[in-house]
Design an enzyme around this catalytic site. Structure first.
Site, short mmCIF file in Angstrom:
data_model
loop_
_atom_site.label_atom_id
_atom_site.label_comp_id
_atom_site.label_asym_id
_atom_site.label_seq_id
_atom_site.Cartn_x
_atom_site.Cartn_y
_atom_site.Cartn_z
CD GLU A 48 21.12 -18.03 18.46
OE1 GLU A 48 21.96 -18.12 17.55
OE2 GLU A 48 20.91 -16.99 19.09
CG HIS A 87 12.46 -8.99 17.46
ND1 HIS A 87 13.03 -8.37 16.38
CD2 HIS A 87 13.44 -9.10 18.37
CE1 HIS A 87 14.30 -8.14 16.63
NE2 HIS A 87 14.59 -8.56 17.83
#
Lengths: 393, 353
Positions: free
Chosen positions: B88, B158
């Protein structure tokens, strides 16, 4: 298949005939601990170090234990698959079937003082560390009796008394953590090492290289194990890595490429790595392995690889079948005995599932526990600070 | 489980966006689309209209894990729509560089929970680039898209709502759509905005929210909040998926004679203070709701600002119905979430203060 060379000592009773099935003097399902040497099918490839020997010292008892443990892990993962489809396991569930040889081979080479840390594909690693089936299933179903008291779920299994540090959601984040564990071990002069497991996807995280540099600089007893199952979720290694030779990516850190589907090769490599790490600092082990299921239960696993590939690996490289052939060809057990063992294991797993289904969900007050240590007096507020207000224990 | 039942009300299709002179797209018809399809359309239009725009991130090539990028690689080629390795920090940094050369970099972070390795790049590089170079350089072409929010069973990694962290960074914009029609217009505005933007998409709504979305290229202005339901007794402010829950609470409150005004903030940074202020000056009461934990959540900023501007007009303390101050739990999700009943309770308490 392994070419075997039986040590002469263990066979004084039996005639050299392999047709012992028909011989009246039969060995029991063997608990013989006398050494057998078996050669691994695939040689090791090394980077900046010597390869360990292909001849692995083992024993009938050990190979049988491999079979039993791997069959148990395989059965557990398949049971987890059914439980997920029955919606008893919710959330995310990442299965390890196909990779069992890694978990059992590693355990055979180390002690419970050596630490293991991995990411979220951790069910079998937990069992390998001595975790109980019922604890695993309870945790998967979010029950109080789970190994993390139902608060972690599939991705967060831990076992402190066996130095198993879990169970991490963010890939790559466990690598610097593992190097920290290794530092502590070195500092305390424990003569123990840390195995830091990560996947081929995580191998591209910057954190890995930061941790490698530190580990090499300070000679930490850290063994970084890249579980290369060739797919990072749905992305094949050749698409995501300029150099898919993960064992060489440490550059100045030595590395070894191992056939991860061969439990004996894994054992040999881990033993070698432990000795190396205690003397010379970090080493990378790339385990060439394969997972039959998709990345997680939401992934069919066949959109990025062919079913032929999956069944091909299952036929040729399956770790349990390999050990079964070894056991049969060395006459350590008969087919019937192995099938009986598998039946017993199936029952064991079913019993554990049934027991786990009975256990209660954690109490709702558990939502607020274990955020801080006692006596912080911190208050946790719910909606608008009126009804739901708890001082953390 | 209860969260599932509560959330299943969303399946009834998206509640219509109400009256309000500002939005010209509100009455247009179009095709019935869900959220991921609307976002997909926006991306197709963005790449089509600007040849120097790129879409990249983990797994975007085949369409992405939520199918937002379907068809892009096939239509615009692998040189403009491509997968990145799992990194990322690298992805966002790379996007900043691409944007600094005058391109539009549309970066996808697979889940907002994974955005933290890139936090340094966003805060220290993207947000401050124009400022520290005295306007010589900028990365205005950068748009970061990430699915955020609870989904019923997402657990710790999540389901997070990290918008508050980014609202604390002058130099970037933070935008959160509530529905497919809004998402398409807002995303196109974000991509074309000359500042770096972080665009959080409520992942719960990817399939659940269905709405008529005009097929042409249209943009919804940033930093303009919208009154999606008019009322007189209390103002409710929210964004993203939480608005559906709030709207249900408003309907229930109406049965008890309480008239609620509901505002969709849309852009959190910089946020439309004037609209909220005007509304609170009318109703005298404010309730803010978001999924993120209450302490330090963006609701605190709204509360403090409104207090400054409307102190004498307030009839009751500002109420915040938010997630609890715990990590996003696994089995305890129904307790953690700011549900309709919690909001309804707070509406009644505030009105009867």
């Amino acid at each position: 298949m392994a070419i075997s060379r039986l040590s002469s000592r263990s066979n004084t009773f039996l005639k050299p005939a392999i047709t012992a099935l028909h011989s009246p003097i039969r060995r029991h399902v063997s608990t013989d601990t006398s050494p057998i040497t078996i050669e691994t099918a695939v040689p090791f490839t090394s980077h900046l170090c010597e390869s360990p020997s292909r001849s692995v010292e083992t024993s009938s008892e050990e190979i049988l234990a491999f079979f039993r443990d791997m069959a148990r892990m395989r059965r557990m993962e398949i049971a987890a698959d059914s439980l997920y489809k029955a919606k008893l396991i919710r959330g995310f569930c990442h299965l390890y079937d196909g990779q069992e040889a890694l978990a059992v081979g590693m355990e055979a080479a180390i002690t419970k003082k050596d630490a293991i840390i991995t990411s979220y594909r951790d069910h079998c690693t937990f069992i390998g560390r001595g975790g109980k089936l019922v604890d695993a299933f309870s945790e998967l179903m979010g029950r109080k009796t789970g190994c993390s008291h139902g608060k972690g779920g599939s991705m967060h299994f831990y076992k402190k008394d066996a130095s198993f540090y879990g169970g991490h959601g963010i890939v790559g984040a466990q690598i610097p953590l593992g190097c920290g564990l290794a530092f502590a071990q070195k500092y305390k002069k424990d003569e123990a090492v840390t195995f830091v497991l990560y996947g081929d996807g995580a191998a591209n995280q910057g954190q890995l290289f930061e941790a490698l540099n530190i580990a090499a600089l300070w000679d930490l007893p850290a063994i970084l194990v890249c579980e290369n199952n060739h797919y990072g979720m749905g992305t094949a290694t050749w698409r995501s890595a300029k150099s898919p030779a993960y064992f060489k990516r440490g550059d100045y850190v030595p590395g070894l490429k191992v056939d991860g589907m061969d439990a004996l090769a894994v054992k040999q490599a881990c033993k070698f790595a432990k000795e190396h790490a205690l003397k010379n600092g970090p080493i990378i082990l790339e385990m060439d392995t394969y997972r039959y299921h998709g990345h997680s239960m939401s992934d069919p696993g066949s959109t990025y690889r062919t079913r032929d590939e999956i069944s091909g690996v299952r036929q040729v490289r399956d770790p349990i079948e390999r050990v079964r052939k070894l056991l049969l060809s060395h006459d350590i057990a008969t087919e019937k005995e192995l099938k009986d063992m598998e039946k017993e294991i199936r029952k064991e797993v079913d019993d554990a599932v049934a027991q786990a289904k009975e256990s209660p969900v954690p109490d709702s007050s558990e939502l607020f526990t274990n955020m801080y240590v006692k006596d912080c007096g911190v208050e946790s507020f719910g909606a608008d600070r009126k009804d739901l207000k708890v001082t953390l224990p | 489980m209860a969260a599932l039942l509560g959330r299943s009300c969303r399946k009834l299709g998206f509640l219509s966006s109400g009256h309000g002179a500002r939005r010209s797209v509100s009455t247009e018809t179009g095709k019935s689309l869900n959220l991921y399809s609307a976002i997909n359309q926006a991306l197709h239009i963005a790449l089509d209209s600007d040849p120097r725009s790129f879409v990249f991130g983990e797994d975007v090539g085949f369409g992405g894990v939520f199918r937002c990028t379907t068809g892009l690689a096939e239509r615009f080629g692998k040189n403009r729509v491509f997968n990145t390795p799992l990194c990322e920090q690298g992805i966002v940094g790379f996007g900043i560089g691409l944007a600094a050369m005058g391109n539009r970099a549309i970066v996808e972070i697979q889940f907002a929970d994974y955005i933290y390795p890139a936090f340094d790049q966003i805060v220290n590089e993207a947000a401050k680039f124009r400022y520290r170079s005295g306007n010589q350089f900028n990365c205005g072409g950068l748009t970061i898209r990430a699915p955020y929010g609870a989904v019923g069973h997402g657990g710790h990694y999540h389901s997070q709502s990290p918008e508050a962290f980014f609202c604390h960074v002058p130099g970037i914009k933070v935008v959160i759509p509530r529905s497919p029609r809004e998402a398409k217009g807002l995303l196109l505005s974000c991509i074309r905005d000359p500042n770096p933007v972080v665009f959080f998409e409520p992942k719960w709504l990817y399939r659940q929210a269905v709405e008529e979305v005009p097929e042409h290229d249209y943009m919804i202005p940033l930093s303009e909040a919208e009154v999606i339901r008019e009322g007189n007794d209390i103002t409710l402010v929210g964004w993203g998926a939480q608005l559906t829950i709030m709207e249900q609470a408003c309907l229930e409150a109406e049965k008890e004679g309480i008239s609620c005004e509901l505002i969709d903030l849309k852009t959190l940074l910089p946020w439309d203070k004037e609209t909220v202020e005007a509304s609170v000056k009318k109703t005298g009461r404010l309730l803010i709701s978001h999924e993120a934990p209450i302490t330090g959540g963006f609701g605190a900023e709204i509360s403090a600002t409104i207090l400054e501007r409307c102190f004498l007009k307030l009839e009751a303390p500002v109420s915040r119905i938010c997630g609890l101050d715990t990590p996003f739990p696994l089995v305890f999700e129904p307790f953690y979430m700011p549900t309709k009943n919690k909001i309804l309770d707070a509406i009644k308490t505030t009105v009867n203060y």
